[in-house]
Design a protein around this motif. Structure first.
Motif, PDB file in Angstrom:
ATOM      1  N   GLU A   1     -47.725 -32.751  15.326  1.00  0.00           N
ATOM      2  CA  GLU A   1     -48.616 -32.403  14.214  1.00  0.00           C
ATOM      3  C   GLU A   1     -48.154 -33.023  12.895  1.00  0.00           C
ATOM      4  OE1 GLU A   1     -49.426 -29.464  17.390  1.00  0.00           O
ATOM      5  OE2 GLU A   1     -47.631 -30.371  16.523  1.00  0.00           O
ATOM      6  N   ASP A   2     -46.876 -33.309  12.802  1.00  0.00           N
ATOM      7  CA  ASP A   2     -46.345 -33.983  11.618  1.00  0.00           C
ATOM      8  C   ASP A   2     -46.693 -35.456  11.734  1.00  0.00           C
ATOM      9  OD1 ASP A   2     -44.587 -35.485   9.878  1.00  0.00           O
ATOM     10  OD2 ASP A   2     -43.405 -33.671   9.628  1.00  0.00           O
ATOM     11  N   GLU A   3     -47.721 -35.891  10.989  1.00  0.00           N
ATOM     12  CA  GLU A   3     -48.220 -37.259  11.144  1.00  0.00           C
ATOM     13  C   GLU A   3     -47.182 -38.295  10.761  1.00  0.00           C
ATOM     14  OE1 GLU A   3     -51.689 -40.234   9.404  1.00  0.00           O
ATOM     15  OE2 GLU A   3     -51.904 -38.080   9.143  1.00  0.00           O
ATOM     16  N   ALA A   4     -46.449 -38.048   9.676  1.00  0.00           N
ATOM     17  CA  ALA A   4     -45.495 -39.047   9.187  1.00  0.00           C
ATOM     18  C   ALA A   4     -44.336 -39.241  10.163  1.00  0.00           C
ATOM     19  CB  ALA A   4     -44.980 -38.642   7.816  1.00  0.00           C
ATOM     20  N   VAL A   5     -43.637 -38.150  10.475  1.00  0.00           N
ATOM     21  CA  VAL A   5     -42.431 -38.234  11.306  1.00  0.00           C
ATOM     22  C   VAL A   5     -42.764 -38.146  12.795  1.00  0.00           C
ATOM     23  CG1 VAL A   5     -40.155 -37.246  11.764  1.00  0.00           C
ATOM     24  CG2 VAL A   5     -41.084 -37.216   9.440  1.00  0.00           C
ATOM     25  N   GLY A   6     -43.599 -37.172  13.151  1.00  0.00           N
ATOM     26  CA  GLY A   6     -43.913 -36.932  14.561  1.00  0.00           C
ATOM     27  C   GLY A   6     -44.822 -37.973  15.175  1.00  0.00           C
TER      28      GLY A   6
ATOM     29  N   ILE B   1     -28.684 -42.740  21.220  1.00  0.00           N
ATOM     30  CA  ILE B   1     -29.544 -41.614  20.865  1.00  0.00           C
ATOM     31  C   ILE B   1     -30.087 -41.830  19.460  1.00  0.00           C
ATOM     32  CG2 ILE B   1     -29.660 -39.124  20.443  1.00  0.00           C
ATOM     33  CD1 ILE B   1     -27.503 -38.748  22.565  1.00  0.00           C
ATOM     34  N   LEU B   2     -31.414 -41.877  19.349  1.00  0.00           N
ATOM     35  CA  LEU B   2     -32.079 -42.006  18.053  1.00  0.00           C
ATOM     36  C   LEU B   2     -32.603 -40.632  17.658  1.00  0.00           C
ATOM     37  CD1 LEU B   2     -33.226 -44.563  20.059  1.00  0.00           C
ATOM     38  CD2 LEU B   2     -33.739 -45.427  17.769  1.00  0.00           C
ATOM     39  N   CYS B   3     -32.428 -40.273  16.393  1.00  0.00           N
ATOM     40  CA  CYS B   3     -32.873 -38.972  15.892  1.00  0.00           C
ATOM     41  C   CYS B   3     -33.895 -39.169  14.785  1.00  0.00           C
ATOM     42  CB  CYS B   3     -31.693 -38.163  15.365  1.00  0.00           C
ATOM     43  SG  CYS B   3     -30.422 -37.867  16.618  1.00  0.00           S
ATOM     44  N   ALA B   4     -34.939 -38.362  14.777  1.00  0.00           N
ATOM     45  CA  ALA B   4     -36.040 -38.533  13.836  1.00  0.00           C
ATOM     46  C   ALA B   4     -35.632 -38.305  12.389  1.00  0.00           C
ATOM     47  CB  ALA B   4     -37.193 -37.597  14.203  1.00  0.00           C
ATOM     48  N   THR B   5     -34.535 -37.585  12.159  1.00  0.00           N
ATOM     49  CA  THR B   5     -34.015 -37.367  10.805  1.00  0.00           C
ATOM     50  C   THR B   5     -32.494 -37.384  10.829  1.00  0.00           C
ATOM     51  OG1 THR B   5     -33.769 -34.953  10.881  1.00  0.00           O
ATOM     52  CG2 THR B   5     -35.969 -35.809  10.337  1.00  0.00           C
ATOM     53  N   ASP B   6     -31.901 -37.584   9.673  1.00  0.00           N
ATOM     54  CA  ASP B   6     -30.440 -37.510   9.565  1.00  0.00           C
ATOM     55  C   ASP B   6     -29.931 -36.114   9.874  1.00  0.00           C
ATOM     56  OD1 ASP B   6     -30.117 -40.165   8.908  1.00  0.00           O
ATOM     57  OD2 ASP B   6     -30.035 -39.827   6.750  1.00  0.00           O
ATOM     58  N   ASN B   7     -30.713 -35.102   9.514  1.00  0.00           N
ATOM     59  CA  ASN B   7     -30.295 -33.721   9.777  1.00  0.00           C
ATOM     60  C   ASN B   7     -30.140 -33.484  11.275  1.00  0.00           C
ATOM     61  OD1 ASN B   7     -29.691 -31.253   8.341  1.00  0.00           O
ATOM     62  ND2 ASN B   7     -31.441 -30.344   9.391  1.00  0.00           N
ATOM     63  N   ILE B   8     -31.072 -34.033  12.053  1.00  0.00           N
ATOM     64  CA  ILE B   8     -30.990 -33.916  13.509  1.00  0.00           C
ATOM     65  C   ILE B   8     -29.794 -34.703  14.031  1.00  0.00           C
ATOM     66  CG2 ILE B   8     -32.175 -34.438  15.677  1.00  0.00           C
ATOM     67  CD1 ILE B   8     -34.836 -33.992  14.160  1.00  0.00           C
ATOM     68  N   ALA B   9     -29.566 -35.886  13.459  1.00  0.00           N
ATOM     69  CA  ALA B   9     -28.413 -36.698  13.869  1.00  0.00           C
ATOM     70  C   ALA B   9     -27.099 -35.948  13.628  1.00  0.00           C
ATOM     71  CB  ALA B   9     -28.417 -38.027  13.122  1.00  0.00           C
ATOM     72  N   LEU B  10     -27.012 -35.249  12.520  1.00  0.00           N
ATOM     73  CA  LEU B  10     -25.807 -34.470  12.217  1.00  0.00           C
ATOM     74  C   LEU B  10     -25.637 -33.324  13.217  1.00  0.00           C
ATOM     75  CD1 LEU B  10     -26.208 -34.386   8.340  1.00  0.00           C
ATOM     76  CD2 LEU B  10     -24.312 -35.465   9.577  1.00  0.00           C
ATOM     77  N   ALA B  11     -26.751 -32.711  13.622  1.00  0.00           N
ATOM     78  CA  ALA B  11     -26.688 -31.638  14.614  1.00  0.00           C
ATOM     79  C   ALA B  11     -26.219 -32.191  15.960  1.00  0.00           C
ATOM     80  CB  ALA B  11     -28.061 -30.977  14.754  1.00  0.00           C
ATOM     81  N   VAL B  12     -26.711 -33.379  16.314  1.00  0.00           N
ATOM     82  CA  VAL B  12     -26.292 -34.016  17.566  1.00  0.00           C
ATOM     83  C   VAL B  12     -24.807 -34.375  17.502  1.00  0.00           C
ATOM     84  CG1 VAL B  12     -26.599 -36.057  19.033  1.00  0.00           C
ATOM     85  CG2 VAL B  12     -28.601 -34.872  18.100  1.00  0.00           C
ATOM     86  N   MET B  13     -24.359 -34.834  16.342  1.00  0.00           N
ATOM     87  CA  MET B  13     -22.946 -35.174  16.176  1.00  0.00           C
ATOM     88  C   MET B  13     -22.066 -33.933  16.377  1.00  0.00           C
ATOM     89  SD  MET B  13     -21.005 -36.860  12.874  1.00  0.00           S
ATOM     90  CE  MET B  13     -21.367 -38.566  13.303  1.00  0.00           C
TER      91      MET B  13
END
Length: 330
Positions: free
Chosen positions: A184-189, A236-248
């Motif tokens: 539903e998020d047009e920009a990111v999703g 692994i690609l993450c849609a945002t840096d915040n998600i990348a930090l969570a994955v880290m």
């Protein structure tokens, strides 16, 4: 306390001239230069609230944000606030906690408070948004989401996604995991994700696993904890840096090493991505510029300029320590 009367006396002009100058009205270049110097020397600051009681315009701008715990949002807000102060406007901030219903409600609420215009960092754009914007009959500028017929300033999302996906394939990786967000998020999703996937699937013999995840750090971390134990992805690609930090964080908890066990990248260009170890590859977005450009264009609309704003801002890929070429085993 310095008053308009004091300023007028020092400049040798009428109070009405000073008032016109303070409200952006027409004064001669010579008078403006003199008043600029006197205002600077005295540190005079106009009483915006008192001015609003006399004028049709309140010199107040409403801003609707999706959440408070966001580096991007806070950077944009700081830029907006700084630009508005320079132009003698005041900022009202409302937070929606990513609720679409609250976004629409806040459009009406801010209009009732007589703001001159609204900057909306929208999560989505629905028919309810369009109706509210039409109903309030004041300038509304959307940031981050495009919408036909509405005033919008967006990032080049598809280009950013394609840029990162192409970078990942050029490193020789074949097995990818992409953490995306709600469609539903047009920009990111949608746009950012399409760019990533178009680039990844354009390379031969690649496999791409797509997993939907939350913007929330804690929820993203929980999801990553379960996914990382099963994935065979080397990138692994993450849609945002915040998600990348969570994955880290999840990788660290599970005893995995970045980039040896898998390469990792995000989007946003958050400052913290240059501080953590390893530093994170990202696409940097011009959030400060977005804030300043939004203020300039919204004020144009407030002052009656007849135009529909559609602006796209570019971005920059920054390669760091979290991504390395795939080392092929013999």
């Amino acid at each position: 306390m310095v008053t308009i009367k004091d300023i007028a006396h020092k400049a040798g002009v009428a109070k009405s001239t000073v008032s016109r100058y303070l409200n952006g009205g027409s004064v001669s270049k010579k008078t403006k230069a003199k008043l600029d110097q006197i205002v600077s020397e005295t540190g005079y600051a106009p009483n915006t609230f008192a001015q609003s009681l006399k004028a049709k315009k309140t010199k107040m701008i409403g801003t609707i944000i999706p959440r408070l715990d966001s580096f991007a949002t806070n950077t944009i807000l700081a830029s907006i606030d700084e630009e508005l102060r320079i132009k003698n406007y005041q900022l009202i901030i409302t937070n929606t906690n990513q609720s679409v219903e609250h976004e629409v409600e806040n459009i009406y609420t801010l209009a009732k408070q007589k703001v001159d215009g609204i900057i909306l960092l929208a999560t989505v754009v629905t028919q309810a948004h369009r109706k509210a914007i039409a109903d309030v009959n004041i300038p509304v500028l959307l940031l981050g989401q495009s919408a036909d017929g509405l005033n919008t300033i967006v990032h080049q999302e598809y280009e950013a996604g394609f840029k990162m996906g192409n970078y990942a394939t050029n490193l020789g990786h074949k097995n990818f995991l992409y953490f995306t967000v709600l469609e539903e998020d047009e920009a990111v999703g949608q746009l950012r994700s399409k760019g990533v996937l178009d680039a990844l699937k354009g390379s031969l013999e690649t496999t791409v696993e797509v997993v939907e995840i939350s913007f929330s750090f804690s929820k993203a971390y929980e999801k990553a904890m379960s996914v990382l134990t099963e994935t065979t992805a080397t990138y692994i690609l993450c849609a945002t840096d915040n998600i990348a930090l969570a994955v880290m964080k999840a990788a660290h908890t599970l005893g995995l090493t970045i980039p040896e066990d898998f390469s990792l990248s995000g989007f946003g260009g958050y400052e913290v991505t240059s501080i953590v170890t390893p530093t994170i590859t990202t696409v940097k977005y011009p959030y400060e510029e977005l804030g300043s450009v939004s203020v300039a264009n919204l004020i144009d609309l407030i002052e009656g300029e007849d135009k529909v704003i559609t602006i796209e801002l570019p971005n920059q890929l920054i390669a760091r320590e979290s991504t390395i070429p795939l080392i092929k085993t013999p």
